[in-house]
Design a protein around this motif. Structure first.
Motif, PDB file in Angstrom:
ATOM      1  N   GLY A  97       0.792  -1.228   0.000  1.00 18.00           N
ATOM      2  CA  GLY A  97       0.000   0.000   0.000  1.00 18.00           C
ATOM      3  C   GLY A  97       0.819   1.269   0.000  1.00 18.00           C
ATOM      4  O   GLY A  97       0.370   2.312  -0.477  1.00 18.00           O
ATOM      5  N   ARG A  98       2.033   1.181   0.484  1.00 13.95           N
ATOM      6  CA  ARG A  98       2.923   2.352   0.533  1.00 13.95           C
ATOM      7  C   ARG A  98       3.139   2.932  -0.865  1.00 13.95           C
ATOM      8  O   ARG A  98       3.303   4.141  -1.027  1.00 13.95           O
ATOM      9  CB  ARG A  98       4.240   1.930   1.154  1.00 13.95           C
ATOM     10  N   ILE A  99       3.116   2.089  -1.885  1.00 16.80           N
ATOM     11  CA  ILE A  99       3.297   2.543  -3.274  1.00 16.80           C
ATOM     12  C   ILE A  99       2.245   3.578  -3.655  1.00 16.80           C
ATOM     13  O   ILE A  99       2.536   4.535  -4.365  1.00 16.80           O
ATOM     14  CB  ILE A  99       3.256   1.335  -4.242  1.00 16.80           C
ATOM     15  N   ASN A 100       1.019   3.412  -3.162  1.00 13.46           N
ATOM     16  CA  ASN A 100      -0.068   4.342  -3.492  1.00 13.46           C
ATOM     17  C   ASN A 100       0.089   5.713  -2.850  1.00 13.46           C
ATOM     18  O   ASN A 100      -0.624   6.649  -3.212  1.00 13.46           O
ATOM     19  CB  ASN A 100      -1.417   3.741  -3.096  1.00 13.46           C
ATOM     20  N   LEU A 101       0.993   5.848  -1.903  1.00  9.78           N
ATOM     21  CA  LEU A 101       1.210   7.142  -1.255  1.00  9.78           C
ATOM     22  C   LEU A 101       2.220   7.987  -2.017  1.00  9.78           C
ATOM     23  O   LEU A 101       2.514   9.113  -1.634  1.00  9.78           O
ATOM     24  CB  LEU A 101       1.663   6.940   0.195  1.00  9.78           C
ATOM     25  N   GLU A 102       2.755   7.450  -3.107  1.00 10.81           N
ATOM     26  CA  GLU A 102       3.709   8.132  -3.977  1.00 10.81           C
ATOM     27  C   GLU A 102       4.884   8.648  -3.166  1.00 10.81           C
ATOM     28  O   GLU A 102       5.487   7.900  -2.424  1.00 10.81           O
ATOM     29  CB  GLU A 102       2.991   9.218  -4.778  1.00 10.81           C
ATOM     30  N   SER A 103       5.204   9.904  -3.271  1.00 13.90           N
ATOM     31  CA  SER A 103       6.388  10.440  -2.579  1.00 13.90           C
ATOM     32  C   SER A 103       6.047  11.123  -1.250  1.00 13.90           C
ATOM     33  O   SER A 103       6.879  11.805  -0.678  1.00 13.90           O
ATOM     34  CB  SER A 103       7.106  11.431  -3.507  1.00 13.90           C
ATOM     35  N   ARG A 104       4.831  10.938  -0.771  1.00 14.63           N
ATOM     36  CA  ARG A 104       4.451  11.567   0.498  1.00 14.63           C
ATOM     37  C   ARG A 104       5.218  10.928   1.661  1.00 14.63           C
ATOM     38  O   ARG A 104       5.429   9.730   1.681  1.00 14.63           O
ATOM     39  CB  ARG A 104       2.947  11.414   0.714  1.00 14.63           C
ATOM     40  N   PRO A 105       5.611  11.732   2.651  1.00 21.04           N
ATOM     41  CA  PRO A 105       6.306  11.177   3.812  1.00 21.04           C
ATOM     42  C   PRO A 105       5.411  10.193   4.559  1.00 21.04           C
ATOM     43  O   PRO A 105       4.241  10.478   4.778  1.00 21.04           O
ATOM     44  CB  PRO A 105       6.616  12.394   4.676  1.00 21.04           C
ATOM     45  N   PHE A 106       5.950   9.029   4.917  1.00 23.87           N
ATOM     46  CA  PHE A 106       5.151   7.978   5.555  1.00 23.87           C
ATOM     47  C   PHE A 106       5.934   7.311   6.682  1.00 23.87           C
ATOM     48  O   PHE A 106       7.119   7.013   6.533  1.00 23.87           O
ATOM     49  CB  PHE A 106       4.757   6.918   4.517  1.00 23.87           C
ATOM     50  N   HIS A 107       5.235   7.075   7.793  1.00 25.26           N
ATOM     51  CA  HIS A 107       5.812   6.339   8.926  1.00 25.26           C
ATOM     52  C   HIS A 107       4.764   5.376   9.471  1.00 25.26           C
ATOM     53  O   HIS A 107       3.574   5.654   9.425  1.00 25.26           O
ATOM     54  CB  HIS A 107       6.242   7.296  10.043  1.00 25.26           C
ATOM     55  N   THR A 108       5.248   4.277   9.998  1.00 25.44           N
ATOM     56  CA  THR A 108       4.372   3.302  10.654  1.00 25.44           C
ATOM     57  C   THR A 108       5.068   2.777  11.903  1.00 25.44           C
ATOM     58  O   THR A 108       6.296   2.798  11.984  1.00 25.44           O
ATOM     59  CB  THR A 108       4.005   2.151   9.698  1.00 25.44           C
ATOM     60  N   LEU A 109       4.284   2.319  12.856  1.00 27.17           N
ATOM     61  CA  LEU A 109       4.867   1.754  14.075  1.00 27.17           C
ATOM     62  C   LEU A 109       5.139   0.265  13.931  1.00 27.17           C
ATOM     63  O   LEU A 109       6.144  -0.229  14.411  1.00 27.17           O
ATOM     64  CB  LEU A 109       3.911   1.971  15.264  1.00 27.17           C
ATOM     65  N   ILE A 110       4.237  -0.446  13.255  1.00 24.83           N
ATOM     66  CA  ILE A 110       4.341  -1.899  13.150  1.00 24.83           C
ATOM     67  C   ILE A 110       4.235  -2.307  11.684  1.00 24.83           C
ATOM     68  O   ILE A 110       3.253  -1.982  11.017  1.00 24.83           O
ATOM     69  CB  ILE A 110       3.231  -2.608  13.960  1.00 24.83           C
ATOM     70  N   ARG A 111       5.239  -3.027  11.207  1.00 27.04           N
ATOM     71  CA  ARG A 111       5.204  -3.567   9.844  1.00 27.04           C
ATOM     72  C   ARG A 111       4.967  -5.062   9.944  1.00 27.04           C
ATOM     73  O   ARG A 111       5.683  -5.759  10.659  1.00 27.04           O
ATOM     74  CB  ARG A 111       6.514  -3.307   9.122  1.00 27.04           C
ATOM     75  N   TYR A 112       3.972  -5.534   9.190  1.00 23.06           N
ATOM     76  CA  TYR A 112       3.663  -6.954   9.213  1.00 23.06           C
ATOM     77  C   TYR A 112       3.658  -7.490   7.804  1.00 23.06           C
ATOM     78  O   TYR A 112       3.102  -6.917   6.918  1.00 23.06           O
ATOM     79  CB  TYR A 112       2.311  -7.181   9.885  1.00 23.06           C
TER      80      TYR A 112
END
Length: 112
Positions: A97-112
Motif C-alpha cells: 500500500g505504501r506505493i499508493n502514497l507516492e512520494s508523500r512522507p510515511f511512517h508506521t509503528l508496526i510492519r507486518y
C-alpha cells in the motif's frame, strides 16, 4: 484513525478533520473514490475543512492497499492543504500500500 487522530490533534494543539464514508458527515463534502482489495469505496471530507497552504498530517490505524489514505491525501491536496506526514499504527507490507502514497512522507509503528 479517530481513536488515534483526535487525541494526537489535542496533544499537538492542532485541529482534527474527520474523513468518513459518504453520508456520515453533517455538512457539505467533497469525495474521492478508491480501490479496495475486493472492490471500490468512497471517502468524504468537509469542503471547508482546510485552508490553502495549511499543513496536514494524515493518520489511520491500518495501511493495507493504501487506497483510503491516498484518497484522503488527494482530498487534502484538492482543498489546498500540504501533506507534511502520513502515518499508521500497522502496515501490511505484503499488500504494498505504501506505493499508493507516492512520494508523500510515511511512517508506521508496526510492519507486518
Amino acid at each position: 484513525g479517530f481513536i488515534f487522530g483526535a487525541p494526537l490533534a489535542r496533544d499537538l494543539g492542532a485541529g482534527f478533520i474527520p474523513a468518513r464514508k459518504p453520508g456520515k458527515l453533517p455538512c457539505k463534502t467533497i469525495e474521492r473514490s478508491y480501490s479496495l482489495e475486493y472492490g471500490t469505496n468512497k471517502i468524504c471530507m468537509h469542503s471547508d475543512a482546510i485552508d490553502s497552504g495549511e499543513k496536514v498530517v494524515v493518520i489511520d490505524d491500518l495501511l493495507a492497499t493504501g487506497g483510503t489514505m491516498a484518497a484522503t491525501c488527494n482530498l487534502v491536496e484538492q482543498l489546498g492543504g500540504v501533506i507534511v506526514e502520513t502515518c499508521t499504527i500497522i502496515e501490511l507490507e505484503f499488500l504494498k500500500g505504501r506505493i499508493n502514497l507516492e512520494s508523500r512522507p510515511f511512517h508506521t509503528l508496526i510492519r507486518y
